[in-house]
Design a protein around this motif. Structure first.
Motif, PDB file in Angstrom:
ATOM      1  N   UNK A  50      42.579  19.848  -9.275  1.00 17.87           N
ATOM      2  CA  UNK A  50      42.148  19.829 -10.265  1.00 17.87           C
ATOM      3  C   UNK A  50      42.296  18.370 -10.591  1.00 17.87           C
ATOM      4  N   UNK A  51      42.806  17.920  -9.241  1.00 18.67           N
ATOM      5  CA  UNK A  51      43.168  16.000  -9.909  1.00 18.67           C
ATOM      6  C   UNK A  51      42.229  15.100 -10.176  1.00 18.67           C
ATOM      7  N   UNK A  52      42.164  14.358 -10.609  1.00 12.68           N
ATOM      8  CA  UNK A  52      40.839  13.203 -10.565  1.00 12.68           C
ATOM      9  C   UNK A  52      40.505  12.786  -9.111  1.00 12.68           C
ATOM     10  N   UNK A  53      41.738  12.646  -8.430  1.00 11.78           N
ATOM     11  CA  UNK A  53      41.351  11.965  -7.004  1.00 11.78           C
ATOM     12  C   UNK A  53      39.994  13.117  -6.745  1.00 11.78           C
ATOM     13  N   UNK A  54      40.608  14.434  -6.057  1.00  6.36           N
ATOM     14  CA  UNK A  54      39.928  15.676  -5.674  1.00  6.36           C
ATOM     15  C   UNK A  54      38.511  15.633  -6.522  1.00  6.36           C
ATOM     16  N   UNK A 101      38.657   1.911  -8.195  1.00  4.56           N
ATOM     17  CA  UNK A 101      39.981   2.451  -7.389  1.00  4.56           C
ATOM     18  C   UNK A 101      40.634   4.367  -7.767  1.00  4.56           C
ATOM     19  N   UNK A 102      40.371   5.001  -6.435  1.00  2.59           N
ATOM     20  CA  UNK A 102      41.159   5.914  -6.405  1.00  2.59           C
ATOM     21  C   UNK A 102      42.866   5.666  -6.445  1.00  2.59           C
ATOM     22  N   UNK A 103      43.729   6.852  -6.449  1.00  2.65           N
ATOM     23  CA  UNK A 103      45.176   6.801  -7.101  1.00  2.65           C
ATOM     24  C   UNK A 103      45.409   5.859  -7.461  1.00  2.65           C
ATOM     25  N   UNK A 104      45.285   5.578  -8.769  1.00  2.00           N
ATOM     26  CA  UNK A 104      45.916   4.031  -9.774  1.00  2.00           C
ATOM     27  C   UNK A 104      46.849   4.396 -10.089  1.00  2.00           C
ATOM     28  N   UNK A 108      44.731  11.955   4.696  1.00  2.00           N
ATOM     29  CA  UNK A 108      43.360  13.097   4.865  1.00  2.00           C
ATOM     30  C   UNK A 108      43.556  12.951   3.382  1.00  2.00           C
ATOM     31  N   UNK A 109      44.487  12.505   2.029  1.00  2.00           N
ATOM     32  CA  UNK A 109      44.330  12.494   0.938  1.00  2.00           C
ATOM     33  C   UNK A 109      43.369  10.974   0.233  1.00  2.00           C
ATOM     34  N   UNK A 110      43.626  10.181   1.523  1.00  6.83           N
ATOM     35  CA  UNK A 110      43.313   8.688   1.634  1.00  6.83           C
ATOM     36  C   UNK A 110      41.382   9.240   1.704  1.00  6.83           C
ATOM     37  N   UNK A 111      40.933   9.614   3.090  1.00  2.00           N
ATOM     38  CA  UNK A 111      40.356   9.851   3.748  1.00  2.00           C
ATOM     39  C   UNK A 111      39.317  10.791   2.878  1.00  2.00           C
ATOM     40  N   UNK A 112      40.139  11.871   1.941  1.00  2.00           N
ATOM     41  CA  UNK A 112      38.905  12.274   0.626  1.00  2.00           C
ATOM     42  C   UNK A 112      38.578  11.432  -0.114  1.00  2.00           C
ATOM     43  N   UNK A 113      38.866  10.905   0.040  1.00  2.00           N
ATOM     44  CA  UNK A 113      39.366  10.074  -1.674  1.00  2.00           C
ATOM     45  C   UNK A 113      37.991   8.479  -1.673  1.00  2.00           C
ATOM     46  N   UNK A 114      37.429   8.526   0.090  1.00  2.00           N
ATOM     47  CA  UNK A 114      36.612   7.467   0.493  1.00  2.00           C
ATOM     48  C   UNK A 114      37.488   6.218   0.836  1.00  2.00           C
ATOM     49  N   UNK A 115      39.088   5.719   1.353  1.00  2.75           N
ATOM     50  CA  UNK A 115      39.281   5.383   1.865  1.00  2.75           C
ATOM     51  C   UNK A 115      39.620   4.999   3.198  1.00  2.75           C
TER      52      UNK A 115
END
Length: 208
Positions: free
Chosen positions: A80-84, A141-144, A198-205
């Motif tokens: 439920x995080x904003x990044x996801x 930008x993700x991961x603020x 994996x987290x970075x690629x999910x967020x479009x990086x």
């Protein structure tokens, strides 16, 4: 149905079996299988978990929509995080539910998604509305929590660069890059490089 937990899939299949005019045409336990089945079966709605063992749910959503353009992807996850949330929406998901949703909410959401509507759990909808009401852009930008340099390092790591290659690209020492990578891991609360990528690629990086 895309979920790596057989018992959860079985429960959802039972729910859908009671819905008039609905049937489950396929089940997948990972992202690669989901994309393959979507291409083969062309379902109207795909219920997608995000935590999958082979290929993330976000990447599976992105690929699935390319092979089955009319399919509406309805995310059903514990994340439920904003990044996801925003990574899933950028990938093309038409809805986002949390696994705490009750039977009636899931049924309504499947029906709405099949009609082409956008669907959110109440708590998710409130955050999405607040995001746009605040004047932010969908591609913000993700991961603020990361600094600009940490964000840059994470992007390069997600592109497959080693620490030494990142150091050369940024004209800094290997030790500086290692420190940045450690800070990134701590802020993202991940245990290693693969999880961070994996987290970075999910967020479009990482250029994906």
């Amino acid at each position: 149905m895309v979920d790596d937990h057989p018992l959860y899939r079985e429960g959802l299949v039972s729910v859908i079996a009671t819905m008039a005019g609905s049937e489950v045409v396929g089940e997948a336990a990972d992202g690669a299988e989901a994309v393959r089945l979507a291409h083969e079966l062309q379902p109207d709605v795909v219920i997608m978990d995000l935590n999958l063992p082979v290929g993330s749910g976000v990447e599976a959503t992105r690929q699935l929509i390319r092979v089955s353009e009319h399919s509406a992807v309805l995310v059903l996850t514990m994340l439920e995080g904003d990044d996801s949330i925003f990574a899933a929406l950028r990938a093309g998901a038409r809805g986002y539910l949390l696994k705490g949703a009750d039977r009636s909410e899931i049924e309504r959401s499947i029906t709405a998604a099949a009609r082409g509507e956008v669907v959110f759990s109440p708590a998710i909808a409130e955050r999405v509305l607040s995001f746009f009401a605040g004047g932010s852009q969908p591609d913000a930008r993700p991961f603020s929590a990361l600094t600009a340099r940490e964000h840059e390092v994470l992007d390069l790591v997600a592109r497959g660069l080693t620490n030494a290659e990142v150091a050369r690209r940024l004209f800094v020492s290997d030790k500086t890059v290692r420190n940045h990578v450690s800070n990134v891991f701590a802020k993202l609360q991940v245990t290693g490089r693969a999880e961070a990528v994996a987290r970075a690629r999910d967020a479009g990086l990482g250029g994906v």
